[in-house]
Design a protein around this motif. Structure first.
Motif, PDB file in Angstrom:
ATOM      1  N   GLY A 177       0.561  -0.813   0.118  1.00  5.33           N
ATOM      2  CA  GLY A 177      -0.092  -0.010   0.160  1.00  5.33           C
ATOM      3  C   GLY A 177       0.725   1.495  -0.224  1.00  5.33           C
ATOM      4  O   GLY A 177       0.705   2.385   0.159  1.00  5.33           O
ATOM      5  N   TYR A 178       2.428   1.948  -0.693  1.00  2.00           N
ATOM      6  CA  TYR A 178       2.968   2.338  -0.531  1.00  2.00           C
ATOM      7  C   TYR A 178       3.133   2.745  -2.340  1.00  2.00           C
ATOM      8  O   TYR A 178       3.079   2.139  -3.175  1.00  2.00           O
ATOM      9  N   ARG A 179       2.851   4.594  -2.212  1.00  2.00           N
ATOM     10  CA  ARG A 179       3.952   5.097  -3.544  1.00  2.00           C
ATOM     11  C   ARG A 179       4.627   5.640  -3.298  1.00  2.00           C
ATOM     12  O   ARG A 179       4.680   7.107  -2.646  1.00  2.00           O
ATOM     13  N   ILE A 180       6.319   5.370  -3.451  1.00  2.26           N
ATOM     14  CA  ILE A 180       7.168   6.348  -3.070  1.00  2.26           C
ATOM     15  C   ILE A 180       7.719   7.417  -4.453  1.00  2.26           C
ATOM     16  O   ILE A 180       7.228   7.246  -5.255  1.00  2.26           O
ATOM     17  N   VAL A 181       7.245   8.283  -3.740  1.00  2.71           N
ATOM     18  CA  VAL A 181       7.881  10.065  -4.528  1.00  2.71           C
ATOM     19  C   VAL A 181       8.645  10.669  -4.775  1.00  2.71           C
ATOM     20  O   VAL A 181       8.337  11.386  -5.330  1.00  2.71           O
ATOM     21  N   ALA A 182       9.283  10.375  -3.586  1.00  5.78           N
ATOM     22  CA  ALA A 182      10.888  10.638  -3.708  1.00  5.78           C
ATOM     23  C   ALA A 182      11.915   9.986  -2.589  1.00  5.78           C
ATOM     24  O   ALA A 182      11.411   9.289  -1.584  1.00  5.78           O
ATOM     25  N   PHE A 183      13.225  10.647  -3.048  1.00  4.33           N
ATOM     26  CA  PHE A 183      14.194   9.666  -2.000  1.00  4.33           C
ATOM     27  C   PHE A 183      14.954  11.402  -1.580  1.00  4.33           C
ATOM     28  O   PHE A 183      14.689  12.218  -2.238  1.00  4.33           O
ATOM     29  N   LEU A 184      15.187  10.895  -0.177  1.00  2.00           N
ATOM     30  CA  LEU A 184      16.304  11.868   0.389  1.00  2.00           C
ATOM     31  C   LEU A 184      17.777  10.920   0.867  1.00  2.00           C
ATOM     32  O   LEU A 184      17.232  10.261   0.902  1.00  2.00           O
ATOM     33  N   ASP A 185      18.781  12.028   0.341  1.00  2.00           N
ATOM     34  CA  ASP A 185      20.294  11.002   0.605  1.00  2.00           C
ATOM     35  C   ASP A 185      20.707  12.110   1.708  1.00  2.00           C
ATOM     36  O   ASP A 185      20.808  13.530   1.454  1.00  2.00           O
ATOM     37  N   PRO A 186      21.849  11.649   2.536  1.00  2.84           N
ATOM     38  CA  PRO A 186      22.353  12.690   3.301  1.00  2.84           C
ATOM     39  C   PRO A 186      23.584  13.332   1.995  1.00  2.84           C
ATOM     40  O   PRO A 186      24.282  14.421   2.260  1.00  2.84           O
ATOM     41  N   ASP A 187      23.738  12.607   1.256  1.00  3.67           N
ATOM     42  CA  ASP A 187      24.816  13.133  -0.644  1.00  3.67           C
ATOM     43  C   ASP A 187      23.616  14.538  -0.811  1.00  3.67           C
ATOM     44  O   ASP A 187      23.292  13.503  -1.962  1.00  3.67           O
ATOM     45  N   SER A 188      24.749  15.106  -0.930  1.00  2.00           N
ATOM     46  CA  SER A 188      23.858  16.041  -1.376  1.00  2.00           C
ATOM     47  C   SER A 188      23.760  16.275  -2.711  1.00  2.00           C
ATOM     48  O   SER A 188      23.187  16.790  -3.896  1.00  2.00           O
ATOM     49  N   SER A 189      25.094  15.581  -2.936  1.00  2.00           N
ATOM     50  CA  SER A 189      25.870  15.506  -4.609  1.00  2.00           C
ATOM     51  C   SER A 189      24.514  14.431  -5.752  1.00  2.00           C
ATOM     52  O   SER A 189      24.404  14.958  -7.070  1.00  2.00           O
ATOM     53  N   LYS A 190      23.647  13.721  -5.386  1.00  2.00           N
ATOM     54  CA  LYS A 190      22.432  13.170  -5.350  1.00  2.00           C
ATOM     55  C   LYS A 190      21.876  13.791  -5.754  1.00  2.00           C
ATOM     56  O   LYS A 190      20.769  13.007  -6.837  1.00  2.00           O
ATOM     57  N   ILE A 191      21.304  15.206  -5.445  1.00  2.00           N
ATOM     58  CA  ILE A 191      20.219  15.853  -5.545  1.00  2.00           C
ATOM     59  C   ILE A 191      19.643  16.275  -7.270  1.00  2.00           C
ATOM     60  O   ILE A 191      21.097  16.330  -7.984  1.00  2.00           O
TER      61      ILE A 191
END
Length: 455
Positions: A177-191
């Protein structure tokens, strides 16, 4: 695979294999026909068209046989992964090589143009791979789009292999029952990048803002991705914003024989103010291996974890002392499910019941005692100070006395940091328990008494 094994399969499984054989038969026929059309610019000469019909039966037989033997009819389309597509590539390659060999060495009356075999190979890979991928795509992408209102929108903290694996498992399991809409990551270079089709929109500090912008109401944190201090801050931020925060095991933690995804609430281990202390496994092993170990409060949160850790070092017997029947039943079943060779001895006993406790010590003669039975909730003990004193002080005294009387080599008291300059009833009772051990150690040198403080 023998005909007997096929016929003895469950009816539904056999029907699925038969259906896949028919579908692949149609796909291979179409592929072979399109290869001829492409070779002759969609104007097939009559003699070549006749060659198509003369060779069709045995070409299909070779391809079906190789695809079947290589296991391509026995998988489930909903679980298709990259390795399955690699398997299709190998099956198609082996098929075209086999057809070319048969055509060259065994058939003398005609010869299939080599360009057609190459084109048929490419079309077979494209069509069979596309068919498998389309099924999974529709299951993981199309159907969730039709039922968006039923799914909880969530953000994953941890844009790495564990995060991508989590997305794949969530997409393959609509019941979650989940829909993933975004990632967050401590490594800002992945933004700004995308993983598994999901955008990386910020760092963990942006969680509340990103959740508001994406309409997410849950945040899933990969276990171990954030240090305790940052996770505690995030917990408070989510609580203030009305968001739910869940912890999901990393991929390595799932390699325990279980194929289910377990999403849990944040627990004390996630919120440690420091890095966990690494155990001296050699010293622990020398303490418990081949010995009888007794744990009081075995059904509690700390006692149950002590039991699990002790089992790693193969004691001869593990005596589980717990006064709550339900808790004892739960930990006993959980430990037996691990398939340990250690003898498990569940004992319903209250540490305040001296006669029953002595029966347990007399019966099992423990060599190592972990004393975790205690009242630990500070506000509750403020309301019930007498019970705190009885259990934490007099209970500890009874267990320590019996450990020494029956020759235990080591006694470990699970204390608390609240025993340092205690300001609560619970902390004071645990401090008194520590002083009892200190006194016992001076009087009875035969047993090593130790107290450890949990923070």
């Amino acid at each position: 695979m023998s005909l007997k094994s096929i016929l003895t399969r469950p009816l539904l499984s056999r029907h699925r294999v038969y259906l896949l054989v028919v579908v692949h038969l149609l796909v291979f026929t179409f592929s072979y026909r399109v290869a001829y059309a492409l070779r002759f610019d969609f104007t097939i000469p009559p003699d070549e068209f006749q060659l198509f019909w003369r060779s069709l039966a045995w070409v299909l037989a070779v391809k079906l046989g190789i695809y079947y033997v290589s296991g391509n009819f026995h998988g489930w389309l909903r679980y298709v992964v990259f390795s399955d597509l690699v398997g299709l590539l190998w099956a198609a390659t082996l098929s075209v090589l086999s057809i070319a060999a048969i055509d060259h060495f065994l058939i003398w009356s005609y010869q299939i143009p080599r360009a057609i075999l190459v084109l048929d190979w490419g079309m077979s890979v494209l069509l069979t791979g596309g068919m498998r991928s389309a099924w999974r795509f529709s299951r993981e992408q199309f159907w969730p789009m039709l039922r968006r209102s039923d799914l909880r929108r969530a953000i994953i903290i941890g844009a790495g292999p564990s995060g991508v694996g989590l997305v794949s498992q969530i997409q393959a399991s609509p019941k979650l029952g989940y829909r993933i809409v975004a990632f967050l990551d401590p490594d800002s270079s992945k933004i700004g990048s995308r993983l598994a089709g999901i955008p990386v929109l910020g760092v963990p500090d942006d969680a509340i803002a990103v959740a508001a912008a994406q309409g997410a109401d849950e945040i899933l944190v990969i276990a171990g991705k954030l240090p305790g201090k940052r996770l505690r801050v995030l917990v408070e931020q989510c609580r203030a914003a009305g968001l739910q925060l869940k912890v999901v095991p990393a991929v390595g933690d799932l390699l325990d024989g279980s194929h289910s995804l377990h999403v849990r609430d944040v627990d004390i281990n996630d919120l440690l103010r420091r890095d966990p202390v690494q155990l001296d496994c050699g010293a622990v092993e020398s303490l418990v291996r081949g010995r009888t170990v007794l744990v009081t409060g075995a059904g509690g949160s700390i006692g149950a974890e002590i039991c699990r850790q002790v089992l790693r070092f193969a004691p001869r017997e593990l005596v589980l002392v717990e006064r709550g029947e339900n808790n004892l039943f739960t930990i006993d079943r959980a430990l037996r499910a691990l398939g340990t060779a250690t003898l498990l001895r569940p004992c319903i006993a209250d540490i305040l019941d001296r006669r029953r406790l002595e029966q347990v010590f007399r019966a099992y003669q423990p060599e190592v005692v972990f004393h975790a039975a205690a009242h630990k909730h500070v506000p509750m003990m403020e309301e019930n100070p007498g019970e705190a004193i009885k259990n934490n002080v007099f209970g500890t005294k009874r267990v320590a006395d019996l450990a020494d009387r029956y020759g235990a080599g080591s006694f470990v008291l699970i204390s608390t940091d609240k025993a340092v300059n205690p300001s609560s009833v619970m902390g004071a009772t645990k401090r008194i328990a520590e002083l009892i051990l200190w006194h016992q150690a001076k009087r009875w040198p035969g047993t090593t008494f130790t107290a450890v403080r949990f923070g």
